[in-house]
Design an enzyme around this catalytic site. Structure first.
Site, mmCIF file in Angstrom:
data_model
loop_
_atom_site.group_PDB
_atom_site.id
_atom_site.type_symbol
_atom_site.label_atom_id
_atom_site.label_comp_id
_atom_site.label_asym_id
_atom_site.label_seq_id
_atom_site.Cartn_x
_atom_site.Cartn_y
_atom_site.Cartn_z
ATOM 1 N N ASP A 297 33.030 47.698 44.488
ATOM 2 C CA ASP A 297 33.916 47.990 43.778
ATOM 3 C C ASP A 297 33.392 48.859 41.948
ATOM 4 O OD1 ASP A 297 37.048 48.014 43.575
ATOM 5 O OD2 ASP A 297 36.772 46.463 41.211
ATOM 6 N N ASP A 678 40.849 32.937 39.046
ATOM 7 C CA ASP A 678 40.001 31.368 40.512
ATOM 8 C C ASP A 678 41.496 31.174 40.020
ATOM 9 O OD1 ASP A 678 38.924 31.938 37.776
ATOM 10 O OD2 ASP A 678 36.912 31.357 38.299
#
Length: 990
Positions: A297, A678
């Protein structure tokens, strides 16, 4: 237009009529409707039995059927292509590319969309056949002898489960539950005593302490009751192999796509990432079932070049690991282990090959180190590739998407000529003005890329510093996911996190053993563990927003108003059956993907509306190839797509604008809105009715590198706490989200509430840690003189706390040292990182001030525990340092006051000093870490601590506890001046 002729139950076409005008049905026993084209196809494939009842087809009933019937085609067929070839089972080649978006996105005339519908129909046929054994036995009845049929039936009945649940023994669990209830009763009596017995001379301190204690009790309830039914699990890998890997037959194990995420190669060393990739490529799993995707990224050329070197070294490392069953299969951690590497090795060539492999790995490390040294200084003109073209990622915030396949389908093989798994480099496109959603956005890009290129039904995601420590970890997960009885409801299998490079004392609780070995086992007995971001194997269909197979089907009348997660049904149905209310407070959004399993309940008109290309594009984005892959439950690349066009389509799905006006990050994929994506993603999956599994093999499945110095550890905890605050302030807060569907169990909800409210404990914790010092400095106390009943309550409360903790350690196997380190760091983090997370979270909500995502530094130093004593200045160090100093000052002041007042003051001093020492002992690891190596502390920390301690000292002098404040109105006036009284007093005493 209705023709009066029923539709084929297989393809949706009209079945036709026979020569005498009667409806031609294939099965005379159950009147199962099937057209001639489908019947011929079934017979050609060797299936001569009815799909519904298993009875053999009557050939005359289908041979006389007329293929061309009067009337128009069904509505479903109208959604197919207008091309000449309209055969039900025909396949077309597609030319997919990002430049031909208009052709690909048409609602009609698209061969890919037609093939998607055809594959769905084939899948529906398989679903109808799968549940019963009758048709399989009927099909093989003529070919298989009766003796062999009996043997097969016996082997099927004798099949062992792939996993089993081991509950905690009742002689441990029953006392554990009784103590919890007893502690709850004692807490109620304790608060009754505390509230009804205020301390008048210290009312403010008493009221503050009672409020703090009530909050601590609520926090304990949220943490304790989700551990009401802890369980253990065991897996049977041998049974998995016997069932899905028969000798002489291709492996039937499900394919798995590995996701590895990295951002900054300077903070996440490329060598650590390379070891993670190498451990994945060498995993003990069929090579054609494994694919590895690395998400960069940060678009760093260093990561790209190091991955190229990793792919070259993998050609030697992978066959070496598989030949000699090496564990672990990350070379850095294998070669640095201190153990007898010759144990259980029987091949004489092992020593020679190991020595050569170690030398090759050292040369590989030198090449990686050279790349890192080269990347320390960026050229003014930017990086250039070997062919002289500029590196596309020179501007990390403005660059196109990049994909490079290093191994696998390109024909790469290892040094022994064996095939290697695909290794794919992915860097999603970025443009100014777009929200890229950090790590969650990168993972969603990987979901789409992998669906286009390999489309494995399961996804295993790892952080770049978490390598595969157990080569059979994937098989452990498949024992749950591929079990027909267990796997149908499982959205993910979570493994515990284990770490290397932590000293034995673990002073900052990096191992987090209490959470992974106690809390997660408790959740596994309810609806499953929470998702912790790494070491997790996902069911891809769950990430796409589908509900579990066991979810009860909604009634036909209300199915059009079904919500995305089944938690918030709409108040009224939508006018268009293909659109539903996702949430009572949100816009309407298509829910067709969640109704595909119930499509048999709809008539032809409703069915055609549910299966519309436009509705899928509003959900998944403008990619027909990706949309087709979402309906392939067993994975695999669509047959209609040319391999040459896959990369172009993969580039298309990672462009920065692909997710605009879709459900990505809202209802499908990793959910946006928090840096702890998450927890939020796992919560959404559980709200849809899925359950998760906690898998703890004897050999840890994955191991990572923990931030072991104090500053990095506090920043890590700060990021987690900030994510919890963001979820608390969002619409997905477990306090109010997802009640209507009733699919999230109450104890599971308590666990999720605990994960988002624990940062708020920092406020009462700081107050409670300050109260002992104030009591010692002022001479007051928060508890009145204890009566006999009060003494019994205090003794009972402390006893139940100790017994509860001891029983938890008993059934979990956690060592008491790990439990104590967890208690200490809970206080350290609570008075520092959690407090700052609260302020940052509310500032972000009120003023829109976003917090930069800080990547935790992963140690690349070879020295053992090299970073343990490194102290970096951060404002997080100020509150704990201040609390330590003021409590030490308070203890000194308390003892001085007791010495001045005499023997009678020591009894009251004992309770105050006990609380002060409780604070100091819990903050002791922080104090020890603050000293750093060779007792060196950052100067700024000392200055801040001295300044704050001086302020409290001045306040203490102002209060002046050594001099009693006597009311002058109650003192009798003296009849003499002091100089005259002194002689009188002297004479009297004489």
């Amino acid at each position: 237009m209705e023709s009066g002729v029923p539709l084929c139950d297989s393809c949706g076409e009209q079945v036709g009529v026979s020569a005498n005008g009667e409806v031609a049905v294939a099965c005379q026993k159950c009147n199962f409707s099937i057209c001639k084209a489908c019947a011929d196809y079934e017979i050609k494939e060797g299936r001569k039995a009815c799909l519904r009842c298993g009875a053999p087809y009557d050939d005359n009933s289908v041979d006389d059927a007329e293929l061309n019937v009067s009337g128009n085609q069904s509505t479903m067929a109208a959604h197919l292509s207008n091309s000449q070839d309209v055969g039900i089972h025909a396949r077309h080649e597609s030319s997919v590319s990002t430049a031909d978006g208009e052709e690909l996105n048409g609602e009609s005339g698209n061969p890919i969309w037609k093939n998607r519908l055809e594959s769905w129909k084939d899948k529906k046929d398989k679903k109808k056949k799968a549940p019963t054994k009758t048709e399989i036995e009927t099909q093989k009845e003529d070919q298989v002898p009766p003796e062999q049929q009996m043997d097969e039936n016996q082997s099927t009945e004798a099949a062992q489960p792939l996993s089993s649940v081991i509950p905690i023994p009742s002689n441990i669990l029953t006392p554990y539950r009784c103590i919890i209830i007893l502690r709850l009763i004692i807490l109620a009596l304790f608060f009754h005593y505390r509230i009804t017995n205020p301390v008048d001379n210290a009312f403010g301190l008493w009221l503050t302490s009672v409020i703090c204690e009530i909050w601590f009790a609520v926090s304990w309830i949220l943490d304790q009751f989700p551990k009401w039914s802890p369980i253990n699990r065991i897996t049977y890998i041998d049974e998995l192999s016997a069932r899905y890997e028969r000798e002489g037959e291709p492996s039937e194990l499900a394919a798995v796509d590995f996701f590895v995420s990295t951002v900054d190669p300077m903070k996440e060393p490329p060598l650590i990432t390379a070891n993670t990739v190498l451990s994945i490529l060498a995993v003990d799993y069929p090579v054609d079932k494994v694919s590895c995707y690395l998400s960069d990224d940060g678009a760093a050329m260093l990561t790209f070049e190091s991955l190229f070197e990793t792919a070259e070294f993998a050609r030697k490392w992978v066959p070496f690991c598989k030949k000699f069953a090496i564990e672990p299969r990350a070379p850095e951690f294998y070669f640095t282990q201190k153990f007898d590497y010759l144990k259980d090795k029987v091949q004489p060539s092992f020593v020679k090959e190991r020595r050569a492999m170690k030398r090759d790995y050292e040369e590989f490390k030198v090449r990686i180190n050279a790349l890192v040294a080269k990347a320390q200084k960026t050229p003014e003109e930017g990086w250039t590739m070997k062919d002289g073209t500029p590196w596309p990622g020179n501007d990390t915030l403005d660059h196109p998407g990049m994909i490079q396949v290093f191994l696998g389908h390109s024909g790469a093989h290892d040094v022994e000529g064996n095939e290697l798994p695909p290794l794919v480099y992915v860097s999603r496109g970025k443009r100014p003005g777009y929200r890229h959603h950090k790590k969650a956005g990168a993972k969603n890009a990987l979901v789409r890329v992998s669906a286009v290129l390999t489309n494995a039904p399961y996804i295993l995601n790892l952080d770049c510093d978490h390598y595969v420590n157990n080569s059979k970890a994937v098989r452990e997960a498949m024992c749950f996911l591929m079990d027909p009885q267990v796997g149908r409801d499982v959205c993910y299998v979570q493994f515990p996190q284990r770490f290397d490079g932590i000293d034995h004392s673990d002073r900052y609780a990096n191992r987090n053993t209490v959470f992974f070995d106690i809390n997660m086992k408790g959740l596994d007995g309810i609806q499953g563990p929470v998702y912790v971001g790494t070491g997790c194997v996902f069911n891809r269909q769950a990430l796409y927003g589908y509900g579990p197979l066991s979810s009860p089907s909604l009634p036909k009348a209300s199915s059009s108003s079904r919500s995305w997660c089944g938690c918030c049904p709409s108040k009224k149905p939508s006018k268009d059956p293909s659109e539903v209310h996702r949430d009572a407070k949100r816009d309407e959004l298509d829910a067709a993907i969640f109704n595909l399993r119930e499509i048999d309940n709809y008539d032809a008109n409703e069915r055609s509306m549910l299966i519309s290309q436009m509705s899928f594009e509003r959900t998944f984005g403008m990619s027909s190839v990706f949309i087709e892959s979402t309906l392939m439950e067993n994975g695999g690349v669509p047959e209609s797509v040319k391999p040459s066009t896959l990369i172009k389509e993969a580039i298309h799905v990672i462009t920065c604008g692909y997710e605009e006006k879709t459900a990505w990050g809202k209802e499908i994929g990793w959910i946006y809105g928090s840096v702890t994506e998450d927890i939020l993603t796992g919560f959404k999956l559980h709200c849809r009715g899925w359950r998760s599994i906690y898998c703890m093999p004897l050999r840890p499945a994955f191991k990572g590198s923990a931030p072991i110095n104090l500053s990095d550890r506090l920043h890590q905890v700060l990021r987690w706490a900030l994510g919890s605050v963001e979820i608390f302030l969002s619409r997905h807060c477990p306090l109010w989200y997802g009640f209507a569907g009733g699919r999230l169990k109450w104890l599971q909800r308590l666990a999720y509430i605990n994960t988002i409210v624990y940062p708020f404990t920092s406020l009462p914790l700081i107050a409670y840690c300050t109260i002992p010092a104030i009591c010692l400095l002022t001479g007051k106390f928060i508890i009145p003189t204890l009566s006999n009943i009060a003494s019994v309550l205090f003794l009972g409360l402390f006893s139940t706390i100790i017994v509860t903790d001891l029983l938890e350690l008993w059934w979990s196997g956690v060592h008491i040292v790990d439990w104590w380190r967890n208690e200490q760091f809970w206080v350290i983090a609570g008075v520092s990182a959690h407090l700052f997370a609260l302020f940052q979270g509310f500032m972000k909500m009120a003023a829109g001030i976003d917090t930069n995502f800080t990547v935790t530094t992963k140690s690349g130093d070879d020295s053992k525990f090299g970073g343990l004593y490194v102290v970096k200045w951060t404002t997080l160090l100020i509150p704990p340092t201040t609390l330590i100093i003021i409590n030490l000052v308070g203890v000194v002041a308390g003892f001085s006051d007791a010495l001045n007042k005499g023997y009678g003051a020591w009894g009251a001093l004992f309770g105050k000093v006990f609380y002060a020492f409780w604070v100091i002992v819990h903050l002791y690891p922080f104090l020890k870490g603050l000293m750093g190596r060779q007792n060196r502390t950052p100067t700024i920390v000392v200055l801040w601590a001295v300044l704050l301690a001086s302020v409290f000292s001045l306040l203490w002098v102002k209060v002046n506890p050594f001099v009693s404040n006597v009311d002058s109105s109650t003192v009798p006036k003296s009849t003499c001046i002091p100089i005259d009284c002194y002689p009188e007093f002297s004479n009297h005493t004489a």
